[in-house]
Scaffold this motif. Structure first.
Motif, PDB file in Angstrom:
ATOM      1  N   GLY A   1     -47.964 -41.841  -6.242  1.00 32.41           N
ATOM      2  CA  GLY A   1     -48.090 -41.113  -7.488  1.00 32.41           C
ATOM      3  C   GLY A   1     -48.317 -39.639  -7.314  1.00 32.41           C
ATOM      4  N   GLY A   2     -47.963 -39.048  -6.219  1.00 34.23           N
ATOM      5  CA  GLY A   2     -48.105 -37.605  -6.033  1.00 34.23           C
ATOM      6  C   GLY A   2     -48.748 -37.257  -4.717  1.00 34.23           C
ATOM      7  N   GLU A   3     -48.635 -35.996  -4.328  1.00 34.80           N
ATOM      8  CA  GLU A   3     -49.175 -35.544  -3.052  1.00 34.80           C
ATOM      9  C   GLU A   3     -50.685 -35.469  -3.044  1.00 34.80           C
ATOM     10  OE1 GLU A   3     -47.408 -31.907  -1.869  1.00 34.80           O
ATOM     11  OE2 GLU A   3     -45.366 -32.727  -1.744  1.00 34.80           O
ATOM     12  N   GLY A   4     -51.330 -35.535  -4.225  1.00 35.27           N
ATOM     13  CA  GLY A   4     -52.780 -35.490  -4.270  1.00 35.27           C
ATOM     14  C   GLY A   4     -53.458 -36.758  -3.815  1.00 35.27           C
ATOM     15  N   CYS A   5     -52.686 -37.790  -3.546  1.00 33.50           N
ATOM     16  CA  CYS A   5     -53.259 -39.072  -3.135  1.00 33.50           C
ATOM     17  C   CYS A   5     -53.240 -39.265  -1.623  1.00 33.50           C
ATOM     18  CB  CYS A   5     -52.518 -40.215  -3.821  1.00 33.50           C
ATOM     19  SG  CYS A   5     -52.747 -40.243  -5.603  1.00 33.50           S
ATOM     20  N   PHE A   6     -52.822 -38.290  -0.879  1.00 34.75           N
ATOM     21  CA  PHE A   6     -52.834 -38.410   0.583  1.00 34.75           C
ATOM     22  C   PHE A   6     -52.921 -37.028   1.209  1.00 34.75           C
ATOM     23  CE2 PHE A   6     -48.398 -38.153  -0.696  1.00 34.75           C
ATOM     24  CZ  PHE A   6     -47.864 -37.218   0.174  1.00 34.75           C
ATOM     25  N   SER A   7     -53.393 -36.988   2.425  1.00 40.58           N
ATOM     26  CA  SER A   7     -53.449 -35.743   3.206  1.00 40.58           C
ATOM     27  C   SER A   7     -52.437 -35.839   4.335  1.00 40.58           C
ATOM     28  CB  SER A   7     -54.850 -35.530   3.787  1.00 40.58           C
ATOM     29  OG  SER A   7     -55.818 -35.495   2.767  1.00 40.58           O
ATOM     30  N   LYS A   8     -51.890 -34.704   4.717  1.00 41.09           N
ATOM     31  CA  LYS A   8     -50.896 -34.715   5.793  1.00 41.09           C
ATOM     32  C   LYS A   8     -51.339 -33.798   6.928  1.00 41.09           C
ATOM     33  CE  LYS A   8     -48.000 -31.202   3.535  1.00 41.09           C
ATOM     34  NZ  LYS A   8     -46.639 -30.893   3.020  1.00 41.09           N
TER      35      LYS A   8
ATOM     36  N   PRO B   1     -43.072 -32.709  11.345  1.00 44.62           N
ATOM     37  CA  PRO B   1     -43.077 -33.181   9.951  1.00 44.62           C
ATOM     38  C   PRO B   1     -41.956 -34.175   9.693  1.00 44.62           C
ATOM     39  CG  PRO B   1     -42.212 -30.944  10.095  1.00 44.62           C
ATOM     40  CD  PRO B   1     -42.723 -31.280  11.457  1.00 44.62           C
ATOM     41  N   ASN B   2     -42.240 -35.122   8.801  1.00 45.23           N
ATOM     42  CA  ASN B   2     -41.253 -36.128   8.428  1.00 45.23           C
ATOM     43  C   ASN B   2     -41.086 -36.065   6.914  1.00 45.23           C
ATOM     44  OD1 ASN B   2     -39.989 -38.706   7.706  1.00 45.23           O
ATOM     45  ND2 ASN B   2     -40.331 -39.251   9.862  1.00 45.23           N
ATOM     46  N   ALA B   3     -40.078 -35.347   6.462  1.00 41.47           N
ATOM     47  CA  ALA B   3     -39.885 -35.121   5.029  1.00 41.47           C
ATOM     48  C   ALA B   3     -39.564 -36.417   4.294  1.00 41.47           C
ATOM     49  CB  ALA B   3     -38.765 -34.094   4.820  1.00 41.47           C
ATOM     50  N   LYS B   4     -38.796 -37.298   4.920  1.00 37.55           N
ATOM     51  CA  LYS B   4     -38.415 -38.555   4.256  1.00 37.55           C
ATOM     52  C   LYS B   4     -39.644 -39.429   4.018  1.00 37.55           C
ATOM     53  CE  LYS B   4     -35.071 -41.464   3.001  1.00 37.55           C
ATOM     54  NZ  LYS B   4     -34.111 -41.966   4.005  1.00 37.55           N
ATOM     55  N   LEU B   5     -40.516 -39.515   5.002  1.00 36.10           N
ATOM     56  CA  LEU B   5     -41.729 -40.312   4.854  1.00 36.10           C
ATOM     57  C   LEU B   5     -42.658 -39.695   3.817  1.00 36.10           C
ATOM     58  CD1 LEU B   5     -43.527 -42.645   5.717  1.00 36.10           C
ATOM     59  CD2 LEU B   5     -44.297 -41.270   7.662  1.00 36.10           C
ATOM     60  N   GLU B   6     -42.769 -38.368   3.805  1.00 32.44           N
ATOM     61  CA  GLU B   6     -43.631 -37.700   2.823  1.00 32.44           C
ATOM     62  C   GLU B   6     -43.126 -37.937   1.407  1.00 32.44           C
ATOM     63  OE1 GLU B   6     -45.275 -33.184   1.812  1.00 32.44           O
ATOM     64  OE2 GLU B   6     -44.137 -33.587   3.651  1.00 32.44           O
TER      65      GLU B   6
END
Length: 696
Positions: free
Chosen positions: A572-579, A559-564
């Motif tokens: 605009g929020g985590e709902g716009c991408f999947s990880k 995991p890359n917290a800085k990139l996330e």
């Protein structure tokens, strides 16, 4: 009783008092002026004893052996006994006026002046005559003179058998100097003749007998020559010389230390070698600041090696840094190997030496280039200017190099992750012009280098790959299953699929062998990638295999917290991408973003179901890439990353590469701007200013 008879009886009486009843006896030498000295005793072993030069005090010193199985010692007693060796206390009455300049024949340790039956000069040890009378003024043949007069090792042994002279070290040094100029085949024949020569064993006996009394530099040059001439290390001669050097190690000056360290670096570990190496380590630690010559310092560093204490390594490093301004070009070239031998990654020294090597690259021979690159690999040191300087020099002088030399450099560059574009293009062109250079070994190695570095040429790439495929096809009858898999895997990385090699690889018996022998996990991974290529790539291979290929585990997730955080702020929020998205064929992507075809608008993950068709969605794969996935000092992807990007494109993704080290060093606002330029298309960025708050 005349003077000579009295002298003989006195010497005989002194000699008989020193003969021990044990198996090995120590001979006490009687010198002029009435004092005596045992040759195998040493004051308490300490580097602070300056070369045993305090003979005036008449003190009875503590005695110690610093070698294998001889560690017991007494102080102030009559003597001490070790395993098979007897030593007596020595009254030190005066300085030696005749230090270690004696001549021997094969029978006696001392005799009257004259000629023995074998023609050997002898000296009368008359304690009533002066020192000047004892020293015979005669010309001794040095090893330089012997090596100039004779052309073979047997000739030197013949000269010794006719008129042996002291010291015997000259004969060994001369033989080694002659042997150095010979070819390997001639050297092998000459060494065999040397071992079979009737005078060789006699010369060895003379050297063992004289080892205790010859000058220290002669002793060490003898050991060096004996080792280099190939005498087995476990022979009595080599072990005797090692033990004598241990006793006399405090007599070594800087030149002797250099020779000793060079010899020890070439010898295999054993008790005597280990003990001598330990003694050398203690001596160097005390004398490191007094070393004057850089070459001696480097030789000591190579000898002491990785097992040296860290404190000693740092002392040697500091000494070398102090002398950096005095380094010659050869010193700079040798320093890489010395540091690698100690496993000491000194960036200051490596940077300074790299600059001097590049500035004088025309003075760097091929072997030194190889040593420098090997040392850089071992030390995990990468210097773009150094690598580019070597590659550019080889390009400018390409016609004078052999193809195997150029390829050896390319293989070392591949280990370092460096892609020399010009050199690889020239080599590719040469292979196309001279395909007869390719045998099975060369073909496999070239495929590995070019596929790993993902190198291709705009015009010659297909022709080069076809020639490599033909070379592989020509050796299919003799290639092993694992080598065949490695070759086909390299072709897959370069998006080339030779049918003959693939057909042979996918036979049931070969697949079964790869699944049960060798590195099974690595074989399974390469077979999986081959199956993925055959399914996804546009290949002429259409035959479906009925062989069950092994499953491979999923790739680990980092995991890359800085990139996330930056993506969440940008979109605009985590709902716009999947990880951490897992895809078919065991592919994994760090983040997935769904956008319109022009990549100007981002769709929330929950809204993609209402989109009319897949043609209205552009799937964007964001990959966080470490440095090792690129060629050194460039953004050129290496083979595995290039294949993954190619396969993701086939699966409908637009691939965005984000360098992990670049994101980590940016502030969050700068990271958002960086990702915006990466993710959105250039047209979208030019035509409209994306409203980040309303994209979702």
């Amino acid at each position: 009783m005349n003077n000579k008879t009295g002298c003989f009886l006195w010497n005989l009486r002194q000699f008989s008092t020193l003969v021990s009843t044990c198996k090995r006896r120590t001979v006490k030498l009687v010198y002029p002026l009435g004092f005596c000295r045992t040759v195998n005793v040493l004051p308490y072993w300490n580097p602070r004893n300056k070369f045993l030069n305090d003979h005036e005090n008449g003190m009875q010193l503590s005695i110690k052996y610093f070698f294998q199985d001889a560690l017991s010692f007494k102080s102030g007693d009559v003597g001490f006994q070790t395993n098979g060796i007897s030593t007596v206390r020595v009254p030190m009455n005066d300085r030696l006026l005749c230090p270690r300049r004696l001549s021997f024949d094969s029978k006696r340790s001392f005799a009257t002046v004259g000629m023995s039956d074998g023609g050997l000069k002898k000296i009368d040890f008359d304690h009533e005559v002066s020192n000047e009378d004892v020293l015979i003024k005669e010309t001794k043949p040095s090893h330089q003179k012997l090596s100039q007069e004779y052309n073979s090792l047997s000739d030197v042994l013949d000269a010794f058998s006719k008129a042996p002279t002291f010291p015997s070290s000259n004969y060994f040094s001369a033989m080694w100097k002659i042997a150095k100029t010979m070819s390997e085949d001639q050297k092998c024949i000459e060494k065999q003749l040397m071992f079979n020569h009737p005078a060789f064993s006699q010369l060895c006996e003379h050297l063992m007998r004289e080892a205790k009394i010859m000058y220290c530099d002669h002793l060490l040059f003898s050991l060096h020559a004996v080792v280099k001439l190939g005498l087995p290390q476990n022979t009595l001669l080599v072990q005797t010389l090692l033990r004598v050097v241990q006793v006399r190690i405090n007599e070594c000056d800087e030149k002797c230390l250099s020779v000793l360290s060079a010899v020890l670096a070439a010898m295999e570990p054993c008790k005597n070698v280990d003990a001598l190496r330990a003694g050398l380590r203690i001596l160097v630690e005390q004398q490191v600041w007094k070393i004057e010559h850089v070459f001696t310092l480097q030789t000591l560093m190579k000898c002491l090696g990785k097992d040296a204490p860290n404190t000693l390594k740092r002392k040697l490093e500091m000494k070398a840094v102090r002398e950096l301004d005095r380094f010659s070009v050869p010193n700079s070239q040798h320093m890489f190997e010395a540091l690698a031998a100690m496993n000491l990654r000194s960036v200051v020294l490596l940077n300074g030496c790299s600059k001097m090597v590049v500035d004088n690259i025309h003075e760097c021979p091929f072997k030194k280039m190889v040593c420098i690159l090997q040392s850089c690999r071992d030390l995990r040191y990468r210097n773009f200017d150094l690598f580019k300087g070597i590659a550019d020099y080889v390009v400018s002088t390409f016609d004078v190099w052999k193809l195997k030399q150029v390829f050896l450099l390319l293989a070392l560059f591949e280990n370092l992750g460096f892609r020399p574009v010009g050199l690889m293009d020239l080599f590719m062109k040469k292979v196309v012009e001279e395909p007869e250079f390719l045998n099975m070994k060369n073909t496999l190695a070239i495929l590995l280098v070019y596929s790993s570095l993902n190198h291709f040429h705009e015009h010659q790439n297909k022709e080069f790959l076809d020639i490599m495929a033909d070379a592989l096809t020509g050796c299919l009858h003799q290639i092993s299953s694992e080598n065949l898999l490695n070759a086909v895997y390299s072709f897959c990385l370069m998006n080339h699929f030779p049918l003959a090699a693939i057909n042979q690889l996918l036979q049931k018996d070969i697949i079964s062998e790869l699944q049960t022998s060798g590195n099974v996990k690595r074989n399974a991974y390469k077979l999986h990638l081959l199956a993925t290529c055959l399914e996804l790539e546009d290949t002429p291979y259409r035959k479906s295999t009925d062989v069950a290929l092994p499953a491979v585990p999923s790739a680990p997730v980092y995991p890359n917290a800085k990139l996330e955080e930056a993506l969440s702020s940008l979109l605009g929020g985590e709902g716009c991408f999947s990880k951490n998205v897992q895809l078919p064929h065991n592919y994994h992507i760090d983040f997935e973003i769904r956008m319109d075809p022009s990549r100007s608008q981002v769709f929330p993950v929950s809204d993609t179901d209402v989109v009319s068709s897949a043609a209205d969605i552009q799937r964007v794969a964001v990959l966080c890439i470490p440095r090792s996935s690129y060629c050194f000092n460039s953004n050129h992807p290496r083979g595995l990353l290039a294949m993954k990007m190619r396969h993701l494109n086939i699966m409908g993704f637009h691939v965005v590469l984000v360098n992990s080290w670049e994101i980590e060093r940016l502030e969050i606002n700068d990271a958002v701007t960086f990702l915006k330029n990466k993710i959105y298309s250039s047209e979208a960025l030019l035509t409209t200013d994306v409203n980040l708050e309303n994209t979702c």
